[in-house]
Design a protein around this motif. Structure first.
Motif, PDB file in Angstrom:
ATOM      1  N   ILE A  64      13.068  -3.107 -11.162  1.00 46.41           N
ATOM      2  CA  ILE A  64      11.856  -2.388 -10.738  1.00 46.41           C
ATOM      3  C   ILE A  64      10.913  -3.333  -9.990  1.00 46.41           C
ATOM      4  CG2 ILE A  64       9.723  -1.327 -11.603  1.00 46.41           C
ATOM      5  CD1 ILE A  64      11.412   0.144 -13.638  1.00 46.41           C
ATOM      6  N   ASN A  65      10.723  -4.523 -10.547  1.00 41.02           N
ATOM      7  CA  ASN A  65       9.866  -5.499  -9.874  1.00 41.02           C
ATOM      8  C   ASN A  65      10.423  -5.890  -8.514  1.00 41.02           C
ATOM      9  OD1 ASN A  65       8.039  -5.535 -11.925  1.00 41.02           O
ATOM     10  ND2 ASN A  65       8.910  -7.319 -12.933  1.00 41.02           N
ATOM     11  N   TRP A  66      11.727  -5.991  -8.464  1.00 45.10           N
ATOM     12  CA  TRP A  66      12.376  -6.320  -7.195  1.00 45.10           C
ATOM     13  C   TRP A  66      12.066  -5.247  -6.155  1.00 45.10           C
ATOM     14  CZ3 TRP A  66      16.601  -3.838  -4.673  1.00 45.10           C
ATOM     15  CH2 TRP A  66      17.148  -4.584  -3.606  1.00 45.10           C
ATOM     16  N   GLY A  67      12.136  -4.009  -6.583  1.00 44.69           N
ATOM     17  CA  GLY A  67      11.809  -2.907  -5.671  1.00 44.69           C
ATOM     18  C   GLY A  67      10.342  -2.906  -5.287  1.00 44.69           C
ATOM     19  N   ARG A  68       9.488  -3.150  -6.268  1.00 50.25           N
ATOM     20  CA  ARG A  68       8.044  -3.106  -5.995  1.00 50.25           C
ATOM     21  C   ARG A  68       7.596  -4.199  -5.041  1.00 50.25           C
ATOM     22  NH1 ARG A  68       5.685  -2.040 -12.074  1.00 50.25           N
ATOM     23  NH2 ARG A  68       5.861   0.215 -12.037  1.00 50.25           N
ATOM     24  N   LYS A  69       8.109  -5.389  -5.279  1.00 49.32           N
ATOM     25  CA  LYS A  69       7.560  -6.508  -4.507  1.00 49.32           C
ATOM     26  C   LYS A  69       8.048  -6.495  -3.062  1.00 49.32           C
ATOM     27  CE  LYS A  69      10.797 -10.210  -5.454  1.00 49.32           C
ATOM     28  NZ  LYS A  69      10.991 -11.532  -6.002  1.00 49.32           N
ATOM     29  N   TYR A  70       9.169  -5.860  -2.811  1.00 53.61           N
ATOM     30  CA  TYR A  70       9.639  -5.807  -1.428  1.00 53.61           C
ATOM     31  C   TYR A  70       9.301  -4.489  -0.736  1.00 53.61           C
ATOM     32  CZ  TYR A  70      12.082 -10.151  -2.248  1.00 53.61           C
ATOM     33  OH  TYR A  70      12.363 -11.450  -2.532  1.00 53.61           O
ATOM     34  N   SER A  71       8.491  -3.676  -1.379  1.00 52.26           N
ATOM     35  CA  SER A  71       8.062  -2.443  -0.695  1.00 52.26           C
ATOM     36  C   SER A  71       6.592  -2.166  -0.996  1.00 52.26           C
ATOM     37  CB  SER A  71       8.934  -1.259  -1.117  1.00 52.26           C
ATOM     38  OG  SER A  71       8.761  -1.014  -2.490  1.00 52.26           O
ATOM     39  N   LEU A  72       5.771  -3.183  -0.791  1.00 57.95           N
ATOM     40  CA  LEU A  72       4.331  -2.994  -0.965  1.00 57.95           C
ATOM     41  C   LEU A  72       3.801  -2.140   0.185  1.00 57.95           C
ATOM     42  CD1 LEU A  72       3.394  -6.654  -1.827  1.00 57.95           C
ATOM     43  CD2 LEU A  72       3.095  -4.725  -3.354  1.00 57.95           C
ATOM     44  N   TRP A  73       3.034  -1.123  -0.158  1.00 56.92           N
ATOM     45  CA  TRP A  73       2.444  -0.296   0.884  1.00 56.92           C
ATOM     46  C   TRP A  73       0.960  -0.643   0.970  1.00 56.92           C
ATOM     47  CZ3 TRP A  73       4.548   5.374   1.267  1.00 56.92           C
ATOM     48  CH2 TRP A  73       5.941   5.310   1.424  1.00 56.92           C
ATOM     49  N   PRO A  74       0.588  -1.388   1.972  1.00 53.35           N
ATOM     50  CA  PRO A  74      -0.806  -1.834   2.025  1.00 53.35           C
ATOM     51  C   PRO A  74      -1.750  -0.761   2.558  1.00 53.35           C
ATOM     52  CG  PRO A  74       0.427  -2.821   3.810  1.00 53.35           C
ATOM     53  CD  PRO A  74       1.372  -1.912   3.095  1.00 53.35           C
ATOM     54  N   MET A  75      -2.967  -0.783   2.030  1.00 50.71           N
ATOM     55  CA  MET A  75      -4.021   0.025   2.627  1.00 50.71           C
ATOM     56  C   MET A  75      -5.107  -0.921   3.131  1.00 50.71           C
ATOM     57  SD  MET A  75      -6.722   2.717   1.256  1.00 50.71           S
ATOM     58  CE  MET A  75      -8.202   2.779   2.245  1.00 50.71           C
ATOM     59  N   PRO A  76      -5.347  -0.956   4.433  1.00 54.81           N
ATOM     60  CA  PRO A  76      -6.372  -1.862   4.944  1.00 54.81           C
ATOM     61  C   PRO A  76      -7.768  -1.296   4.728  1.00 54.81           C
ATOM     62  CG  PRO A  76      -5.314  -0.726   6.766  1.00 54.81           C
ATOM     63  CD  PRO A  76      -4.690  -0.197   5.518  1.00 54.81           C
ATOM     64  N   TYR A  77      -8.634  -2.109   4.131  1.00 56.49           N
ATOM     65  CA  TYR A  77     -10.046  -1.741   4.037  1.00 56.49           C
ATOM     66  C   TYR A  77     -10.782  -2.770   4.885  1.00 56.49           C
ATOM     67  CZ  TYR A  77     -14.412  -0.156   1.957  1.00 56.49           C
ATOM     68  OH  TYR A  77     -15.664   0.358   1.765  1.00 56.49           O
ATOM     69  N   GLY A  78     -10.803  -2.543   6.174  1.00 59.15           N
ATOM     70  CA  GLY A  78     -11.324  -3.545   7.103  1.00 59.15           C
ATOM     71  C   GLY A  78     -12.729  -3.222   7.557  1.00 59.15           C
ATOM     72  N   THR A  79     -13.632  -4.189   7.396  1.00 55.69           N
ATOM     73  CA  THR A  79     -15.002  -3.964   7.835  1.00 55.69           C
ATOM     74  C   THR A  79     -15.458  -5.010   8.842  1.00 55.69           C
ATOM     75  OG1 THR A  79     -15.737  -5.184   5.912  1.00 55.69           O
ATOM     76  CG2 THR A  79     -15.768  -2.813   5.735  1.00 55.69           C
TER      77      THR A  79
END
Lengths: 162, 171
Positions: B33-48
């Motif tokens: 599960i960790n292997w799957g999670r760490k290689y498929s992070l879905w980022p959300m940019p909160y850019g200001t």
């Protein structure tokens, strides 16, 4: 005849001094005559645009000034392509109040609210004088020179933005 | 794969390998599960601020965050598990940021990108939050003003290292 001469002629008690810097006329006027001068500028001299209102706190300035607060108005004439700056020393240092010019220039609404928010200068006759940038429960006026730099007032809850 | 393989008992090994060959790999549930999670992070940019511009560079071809499996940028907190806070957060914005963080589903991670998000940066005044860790938990801090794209990639790798030994029930 310059614009300051015209104001001097129409409202003799209004103008305290006048000069020109970098091709822009700067007129220092009495706070009591502010609304009258704004009317003249708009109706008779063709300054149809109010660009900005800015407030200054001179309390920590190297030279001692007779008035702590000063409001600067920046006008522009789209017809003549000229600019004019009004400087208004505010008489009261503790509870500074000047007349609102929202009746003459409706764009002054938010600028005056910003001045009130940041500097604590009250505008008499403003239709809705409340904070523009800081939140409702904020205490004090952060751009005053006596506001401590490191003072923090965290916002505890999310406000409705509209 | 960096996951730990457990030893298969010998009597089974021969039967399994006879049947499946080397197509089977035994591991633990947490690890896979960790292997799957760490290689498929879905980022959300909160850019200001300008750090968000660096993030654009990080996502784009020259640096390419997809080499680390984190290229699916989502603009909804409900679809993402990595919040990238990039830029100055002021007090008026702090509750908004907190609400966005709360809307993300578990497991979730936060990378604080740049001096402003980490500590307020040079904005030491009445309006700016002195570090986003005053309102939300942060996993990795990235220094710099703004940080280079390599630093953001390094932060993603650091986060992957952090996810790897995690217990499934922890997050």
């Amino acid at each position: 005849m310059t614009n300051s001469d015209y104001i001097q002629k129409t409202l003799p008690s209004a103008v305290l001094s006048a000069c020109e810097k970098y091709g822009q006329e700067i007129v220092v006027i009495n706070a009591t005559n502010l609304k009258g001068v704004a009317r003249i500028l708009k109706d008779e001299l063709g300054f149809d645009m109010l660009l900005d209102i800015s407030a200054l706190d001179w309390s920590k300035w190297v030279e001692k000034k007779s008035n702590r607060f000063e409001i600067d108005y920046f006008f522009y004439s789209t017809k003549n392509n000229t600019r004019l700056q009004l400087k208004v020393p505010v008489p009261d240092d503790v509870n500074p109040v000047v007349d609102s010019i929202t009746e003459v220039y409706s764009i002054a609404d938010w600028s005056e609210r910003e001045c009130w928010d940041m500097m604590g200068v009250k505008f008499e006759g403003h239709p809705n004088l409340k904070r523009l940038l800081m939140w409702r429960d904020f205490v004090g006026h952060p751009l005053r020179k006596d506001y401590p730099v490191t003072k923090r007032q965290p916002l505890p809850i999310m406000e409705d933005l509209l | 794969m960096a996951t730990q393989t457990t030893q298969i008992p010998e009597q089974h090994e021969s039967a399994l390998t006879r049947y499946f060959g080397d197509t089977v790999l035994a591991t633990r549930v947490d690890d896979i599960i960790n292997w799957g999670r760490k290689y498929s992070l879905w980022p959300m940019p909160y850019g200001t601020a300008c750090c968000a511009i660096e993030f654009m560079g990080t996502v784009s071809g020259a640096f390419d965050i997809s080499r680390f499996g984190a290229e699916v940028v989502r603009f909804s907190p409900r679809q993402s598990d990595l919040l990238l806070v990039m830029g100055t957060i002021n007090y008026k914005q702090a509750p908004v940021l907190k609400k966005i963080y709360e809307q993300m589903c578990e497991p979730k991670w936060v990378i604080s990108v740049g001096a402003c998000a980490c500590s307020g940066g040079f904005y030491n005044n009445y309006s700016v939050l002195q570090g986003i860790d005053e309102v939300i938990p942060v996993d990795v801090y990235v220094p710099g003003c703004p940080p280079r794209p390599e630093q953001i990639l390094d932060a993603v790798m650091k986060l992957q290292k952090k996810i790897d030994p995690m217990n499934r029930i922890e997050k």
